[in-house]
Enzyme design. Structure first.
Site, short mmCIF file in Angstrom:
data_model
loop_
_atom_site.label_atom_id
_atom_site.label_comp_id
_atom_site.label_asym_id
_atom_site.label_seq_id
_atom_site.Cartn_x
_atom_site.Cartn_y
_atom_site.Cartn_z
N ARG A 1 27.00 33.08 39.05
CA ARG A 1 27.01 33.59 37.64
C ARG A 1 27.14 32.94 36.45
O ARG A 1 26.54 32.94 35.59
CB ARG A 1 27.90 35.09 37.78
CG ARG A 1 27.24 36.08 38.64
CD ARG A 1 28.14 37.31 38.51
NE ARG A 1 27.46 38.38 39.57
CZ ARG A 1 28.19 39.23 40.01
NH1 ARG A 1 29.30 39.44 39.65
NH2 ARG A 1 27.55 40.25 40.85
N HIS B 1 28.52 38.75 33.10
CA HIS B 1 27.17 38.90 34.08
C HIS B 1 26.10 38.18 33.30
O HIS B 1 25.83 38.47 32.53
CB HIS B 1 27.20 40.32 34.47
CG HIS B 1 26.30 40.28 35.67
ND1 HIS B 1 24.92 40.40 35.43
CD2 HIS B 1 26.29 40.52 37.03
CE1 HIS B 1 24.22 40.51 36.87
NE2 HIS B 1 25.19 40.73 37.78
N GLY C 1 45.30 54.24 40.15
CA GLY C 1 44.03 53.85 40.31
C GLY C 1 43.21 54.63 41.55
O GLY C 1 43.72 54.41 42.27
N ALA D 1 40.03 49.87 45.64
CA ALA D 1 41.35 49.35 45.95
C ALA D 1 42.38 50.54 46.08
O ALA D 1 43.24 50.41 47.08
CB ALA D 1 41.63 48.36 44.91
N GLY D 2 42.42 51.21 45.09
CA GLY D 2 43.56 52.25 45.04
C GLY D 2 43.51 53.25 46.02
O GLY D 2 44.26 53.64 46.91
C1 LIG Z 1 27.96 47.35 36.93
C2 LIG Z 1 29.01 46.83 37.91
C3 LIG Z 1 28.41 46.39 38.95
C4 LIG Z 1 29.15 45.75 39.97
N1 LIG Z 1 28.32 45.48 40.90
C5 LIG Z 1 29.39 44.82 42.08
C6 LIG Z 1 28.74 44.30 43.28
O1 LIG Z 1 27.50 44.59 43.48
N2 LIG Z 1 29.66 43.80 44.23
C7 LIG Z 1 30.88 43.75 44.20
O2 LIG Z 1 31.40 43.37 45.03
N3 LIG Z 1 31.49 43.95 42.87
C8 LIG Z 1 30.63 44.58 41.96
N4 LIG Z 1 31.23 44.91 40.63
C9 LIG Z 1 32.74 44.73 40.49
C10 LIG Z 1 33.50 45.86 41.32
O3 LIG Z 1 32.66 47.00 41.19
C11 LIG Z 1 34.86 46.06 40.50
O4 LIG Z 1 35.44 44.89 40.23
C12 LIG Z 1 35.57 46.83 41.25
O5 LIG Z 1 34.99 48.40 41.57
C13 LIG Z 1 37.23 47.21 40.93
O6 LIG Z 1 37.50 48.09 41.85
P1 LIG Z 1 39.10 48.59 41.65
O7 LIG Z 1 39.54 49.54 42.80
O8 LIG Z 1 39.95 47.41 41.32
O9 LIG Z 1 39.04 49.39 40.31
P2 LIG Z 1 38.19 50.43 39.85
O10 LIG Z 1 37.35 51.01 40.76
O11 LIG Z 1 37.86 50.05 38.55
O12 LIG Z 1 39.28 51.87 39.48
C14 LIG Z 1 40.20 51.70 38.72
C15 LIG Z 1 41.05 53.03 38.72
O13 LIG Z 1 42.15 52.96 37.88
C16 LIG Z 1 42.42 54.00 37.24
N5 LIG Z 1 43.27 53.72 36.05
C17 LIG Z 1 43.11 52.73 35.00
N6 LIG Z 1 44.11 52.67 34.02
C18 LIG Z 1 44.67 53.81 34.74
C19 LIG Z 1 46.01 54.29 33.91
N7 LIG Z 1 46.66 53.74 32.91
N8 LIG Z 1 46.49 55.35 34.50
C20 LIG Z 1 46.01 56.03 35.79
N9 LIG Z 1 44.95 55.38 36.18
C21 LIG Z 1 44.51 54.27 35.84
C22 LIG Z 1 41.08 54.51 36.64
O14 LIG Z 1 40.85 55.67 36.21
C23 LIG Z 1 40.30 54.24 38.04
O15 LIG Z 1 40.32 55.17 38.91
C24 LIG Z 1 30.48 45.58 39.68
C25 LIG Z 1 31.08 45.93 38.50
C26 LIG Z 1 30.27 46.68 37.48
C27 LIG Z 1 30.82 47.12 36.22
#
Ligand SMILES: Cc1cc2nc3c(=O)[nH]c(=O)nc-3n(C[C@H](O)[C@H](O)[C@H](O)COP(=O)(O)OP(=O)(O)OC[C@H]3O[C@@H](n4cnc5c(N)ncnc54)[C@H](O)[C@@H]3O)c2cc1C
Ligand code: SF4
Ligand code: SF4
Ligand code: FES
Lengths: 362, 637
Positions: free
Chosen positions: B325, B252, B18, B22-23
């Site tokens: 929400r 949302h 990821g 976080a990643g």
């Molecule tokens: C439209 C929208 C608006 C938002 N606005 C806000 C906000 O204003 N404030 C807030 O705090 N949060 C907000 N959120 C929530 C927040 O953006 C997400 O919860 C957060 O970005 C998740 O981050 P993450 O690092 O967990 O994963 P992500 O950023 O989703 O990254 C996941 C990663 O894992 C990789 N991956 C997945 N499966 C695999 C696999 N099998 N093999 C290899 N790689 C894989 C993907 O390619 C990606 O790189 C919003 C979400 C959305 C959709």
């Protein structure tokens, strides 16, 4: 409610391909990416195309629509005539992987070469103070979603593969500009870098990049031109030049020709095919001249050095928990050589298409 | 080993799956700890979901209102999650997020500023004080770009010191992991394929950090991208880890419902924070009718008071449009059901009549721009049509709060970000995710690194497991009798959207489980046309299996939890039940089948529970717990 519309989509890979005709249902309010998704779900499940957000925020879905570089998720079907055939092709500047997907690794290489933000040494986290007006200039460039449409459209590399090593492109000019304008960035040679290492001199301000930018970043007016002006200032104003020699020696290298003091390596090979001179010139004679000189053979080549050791005086190897001293086999340690011949999958390129015997002549 | 299919091998100390917030934060930490680190991402570097976050990142820095501090943030988070949060995670999050945000500035981030030059903070639903650090409405982009550039700067250091950019940290973009490989109970590696070429790749590594984000693609109307197929959740389950709180999904409240090109796309909460109001088709500002008792004290009762709040928040209560929400989503749902919705089945969100066009463009630039270009809607001139859209999954991998290490039988597996569970309880506050990514990303990366240090021997990847993973990955291409993966996905989305959606009923959930069982058989036989090179049909065929098992967890847990709380609303059990607050539902895999268990929630430490007043606690706790609280309070006196 939908009606059929005509599409021509480029299908193929690096070995070649052609435009294929599709007629697809289109509903009110849809964008080109919706249509591509519909095709994937019906006629062409393996049609390759990148996308993520479908909201113009991630810059994944770049392609050329009727010859214009666009984000397909931001191109409404209502902008075309009912009877118009919509032609969709991959970005032209980058090598095709398959269908609408291109190899954009060029951009990631350039990103990696651009020196990163240098934090001010005397400020701890939480102590940064900046005024909104001062950050706004850099913020404009930080809006960039890395769709690489500007890179795609820039004529310096669009049909000139040979310029790619020496030219970073508009996306990375604004990265340099962003850092140059960052109120707290501790590096002072961003403009020189743009000129000497990124090939800013190749740009002759055609503004094509600004025109296609979906984020409406004024790439040329706010990024490239100020960078050029200041580079020119510093290099040609004799007073500034003298000042820099006297007061800022070592901090401001004077030109590429003797930039070796900075330890920078001039890209050899970068200009070996000569400069591509644009009609109207780059507006920057020095850059042209400098580019004409090609490789600087008098540069000082850095001496080979030992790799750095960690605080225990050892090489920073991280294979501590690894079960053997040497590097692991790239094929996997459970594979023994030689492999049984019947398991080999190597096929000589000429084996398939030449009749037996003829291939032997090679 | 079958050598007919080439498998590229790599060895790393820590593999991070990821490349979202976080990643990337985890990878930075592992690399700073001296570990050889790989980052794997399904899409290109810098395109992960985090890029889409708009509103901001919550951190109690107290820059705008100096009364804010971690205790207040902690309280808001627990309230938002209806006290089901893992209190320790909420505590760590509230305490550490300011440092994590400040740290981003040293990586080059440029947040919007206050007058005295500090990081500006904005109001957001559920947060008592202005708390969200932001950059216009593209905060997620700033966050991911900053982390991406920090990784580049680490690579530049490695290039300088070791001669190779990729000596200690390498990004594998457009690479999907399909299976984790174990040596006994210990993580030994990960298997996957390059999307571009379809070639297979094997990472041998003693520690894996999951940061794969959420599961929203199982729903028809969602703000989530194709990546959100619950891969991390499913990988963890199959490796012997457990999932908690899977019944809690956040819808949302304000996703666009019209026109279709923008269906599901979010209208950021800041539209409401900056003065936007919700109206039904009668033109009534209906949110005043939906303030639940637990929030009565903090929210305005008249439009006049609500409107004064925007300029004088200290002396007025906030407008009900800024309720958490889940409350807003339910209110919209009720209005639409009562026949007061818009033609497309939503309600109106109106900012055009309340702020000048110029002000809207300045405060919400990318919202304005997005709707203008995407949908030809001018938000400065007309109201938007909005409705609930599947947005975020609160549930996820059950982890140790301090280290991010997964529970269950597996060792060497860590999780952070949306894929992990517990932090947000039954409902996440806006802005708490971006800060969650940074706080727990750093922790997971650091602990994964120290885990590899204390290993006596390196786990070995079993040959058989690689062969199985390879076979499973190739299977859809080799079958030509099965169904088209896109149809299966649509069917799955229909089941989840219609039967396990925002309002749930027992009969529908039972029905959903039968249909999911049918789908499971069909998914097992899916076939994909075409070859291995960048073939989206094949990619989806492989993702379906993950979506399915995660959906089963959600449906099972939703059927089990007989109450309504946060992101889980049961029509047949419409109220919150203090008894259920003490229970987490934990999913594990028994062979192929999902097993559900009840597990008691950890008990909050005395000094933390002391931050709340008794009347508030009385709304959430059982009598027994309250008696305990009183006894302790008396002791303290
Ligand atoms: C439209 C929208 C608006 C938002 N606005 C806000 C906000 O204003 N404030 C807030 O705090 N949060 C907000 N959120 C929530 C927040 O953006 C997400 O919860 C957060 O970005 C998740 O981050 P993450 O690092 O967990 O994963 P992500 O950023 O989703 O990254 C996941 C990663 O894992 C990789 N991956 C997945 N499966 C695999 C696999 N099998 N093999 C290899 N790689 C894989 C993907 O390619 C990606 O790189 C919003 C979400 C959305 C959709
Ligand atoms: S203005 Fe310069 S960078 Fe932009 S497209 Fe023209 S030549 Fe390229
Ligand atoms: S500058 Fe504009 S066109 Fe260029 S990559 Fe960034 S967003 Fe795209
Ligand atoms: S899909 Fe993200 S910009 Fe088009």
């Amino acid at each position: 409610m939908g009606n059929k519309r005509e599409f021509r989509i480029w299908r193929g890979d690096e070995t070649g391909g052609d435009l294929q005709d599709y007629s697809v249902e289109v509903n009110e309010g849809e964008v080109v990416l919706d249509v591509i998704h519909r095709l994937q779900a019906t006629e062409a499940p393996d049609l390759a195309c990148r996308w993520n957000c479908k909201a113009g925020k991630c810059g994944s879905c770049s392609m050329e629509i009727n010859g214009k570089p666009r984000l397909s998720c931001m191109t409404r079907m209502s902008t075309f005539e009912e009877a118009e055939t919509v032609t969709v092709t991959p970005l032209r500047t980058f090598p095709v992987i398959r269908d609408l997907v291109t190899d954009v690794s060029f951009n990631y290489e350039k990103a990696r070469e651009t020196p990163a933000f240098a934090p001010p040494a005397d400020l701890a986290p939480g102590e940064y103070r900046m005024q909104q007006v001062d950050v706004e200039r850099s913020q404009e460039f930080r809006k960039c979603i890395e769709c690489f449409l500007c890179q795609n459209v820039c004529h310096v590399i669009r049909d000139h593969e040979e310029n790619k090593p020496a030219f970073s492109g508009p996306r990375f000019f604004i990265r340099a500009a962003e850092l140059d304008m960052h109120p707290l960035d501790a590096k002072t040679d961003r403009k020189q870098y743009a000129q000497e290492e990124q090939g800013l001199g190749f740009c002759n301000i055609t503004k094509c990049c600004t025109e296609v930018c979906p984020e409406h970043i004024k790439i040329t007016d706010n990024g490239i031109i100020p960078m050029k002006e200041r580079v020119v200032d510093r290099r040609y104003d004799p007073l500034v030049w003298l000042g820099s020699k006297i007061f800022r020696r070592g901090e401001t290298p004077q030109s590429t020709a003797n930039s070796a003091g900075k330890g920078s390596v001039v890209h050899s090979g970068a200009r070996q095919t000569g400069v591509h001179s644009h009609a109207g010139g780059s507006g920057d004679p020095a850059a042209e001249a400098q580019a004409q000189q090609g490789v600087n053979w008098h540069r000082e080549v850095p001496h080979p050095t030992m790799p750095a050791v960690d605080d225990r005086g050892r090489l920073p190897l991280t294979e501590l928990t690894f079960d053997r001293a040497a590097a692991p086999s790239p094929f996997g340690d459970d594979v023994t050589f030689p492999l049984p011949p019947e398991h080999l999958n190597f096929a000589h390129p000429s084996q398939d298409d030449k009749p037996a015997g003829e291939g032997d002549k090679h | 080993m079958t050598t007919t299919t080439r498998i590229e091998r790599h060895h790393y100390d820590v593999v991070v799956i990821g490349a979202g917030g976080a990643g990337l934060r985890a990878a930075i930490e592992a690399r700073l700890a001296g570990k050889k680190t790989a980052i794997i991402s399904k899409s290109l570097f810098g395109k992960a979901h985090t890029v889409m976050a708009e509103g901001g990142a919550a951190a109690a820095m107290g820059n705008v209102n100096s009364r804010d501090n971690w205790q207040v943030h902690f309280r808001d988070t627990m309230r938002g999650g209806k006290f089901l949060n893992n209190f320790r995670m909420a505590e760590l999050h509230a305490k550490e997020s300011p440092q994590r945000i400040w740290e981003l500035e040293t990586y080059g981030a440029l947040f919007d500023r206050t007058k005295d030059g500090k990081i500006s903070q904005r109001n957001f639903g559920g947060h008592e004080y202005p708390r969200l650090a932001h950059v216009g409405d593209r905060t997620g982009l700033e966050l991911i770009r900053t982390l991406q550039q920090k990784i580049v700067s680490l690579q530049q250091e490695d290039k300088r010191d070791l001669g190779d950019y990729e000596a200690r940290i390498k990004v594998f973009s457009e690479t999907t992991i399909t299976e984790l490989l174990l040596d006994g109970d210990r993580v030994a590696g990960a298997f996957g394929y390059y999307r571009e070429s379809g070639e297979f790749i094997l990472f041998e590594a003693p520690a894996v950090v999951l940061a794969t984000g959420g599961v929203g693609r199982s729903y028809k109307v969602t703000s989530n991208s194709w990546e959100y197929t619950g891969d991390g959740h499913a990988l963890a389950l199959r490796a012997g880890a457990t999932l908690i709180n899977m019944e809690f999904l956040q819808f949302h409240p304000t996703g666009m419902v019209w026109p279709p090109s923008v269906k599901g796309i979010l209208v950021t909460e800041s539209v409401r924070g900056d003065g936007g109001v919700l109206k039904n088709s009668d033109g009534k500002r209906f949110m005043f009718d939906y303030v639940p008792d637990v929030f009565r004290k903090q929210y305005a009762e008249t439009e006049e008071e609500a409107d004064r709040w925007y300029t004088d928040p200290d002396n007025n209560r906030r407008p009900p449009e800024l309720l958490p929400r889940d409350e807003v989503a339910r209110a919209i749902n009720s209005e639409v059901k009562a026949g007061r919705g818009t033609p497309a089945g939503g309600v109106y969100l109106d900012i055009a009549s309340r702020r000048s066009a110029e002000e809207i463009r300045r405060r919400l630039p990318s919202m304005y721009h997005q709707f203008k270009e995407l949908a030809d809607v001018d938000i400065t001139a007309e109201p938007m049509e909005v409705g609930p859209t599947c947005h975020y999954v609160m549930g996820g991998v059950e982890v140790d709060p301090d280290s991010g290490a997964a529970f269950g039988t597996v060792q060497g597996l860590f999780a952070a970000g949306e894929v992990s569970g517990g932090m947000h309880g039954s409902n996440r506050l806006g802005g708490n995710s971006l800060s969650d990514l940074l706080v727990f990303g750093k922790r997971a990366g650091g602990h994964a690194a120290s885990y590899t240090d204390q290993l006596a021997s390196r786990p070995k990847v079993p040959v058989g497991a690689v062969e199985d993973a390879l076979e499973a990955a190739l299977a859809p291409l080799q079958r030509d009798t099965g169904e088209n993966p896109y149809h299966l996905q649509q069917d799955l989305q229909a089941v989840m959207g219609d039967l396990v959606g925002i309002i749930r009923r027992e009969s529908e959930l039972v029905d959903a489980l039968t249909r999911l069982a049918e789908l499971r058989e069909r998914v097992a036989k899916v076939s994909a046309a075409g070859g291995r090179r960048y073939n989206p049909g094949w990619h989806l065929a492989l993702d379906l299996r993950n979506m399915l098992v995660v959906s089963e967890c959600t449906a099972k847990a939703a059927l089990e939890r007989q109450e309504s709380r946060g992101g889980h609303t049961r029509e047949d059990f419409p109220t919150m039940d203090p008894g259920w607050r003490r229970v987490n539902l934990v999913c594990a895999l028994d062979g192929d089948a999902v097993r559900l268990e009840h597990k008691p929630l950890p008990k909050m430490r005395a000094e933390l529970i002391g931050l709340f007043d008794r009347t508030e606690l009385a709304k959430y706790l059982t009598d027994e717990e309250l008696a305990d609280f009183d006894a302790r309070a008396e002791e303290a006196n």
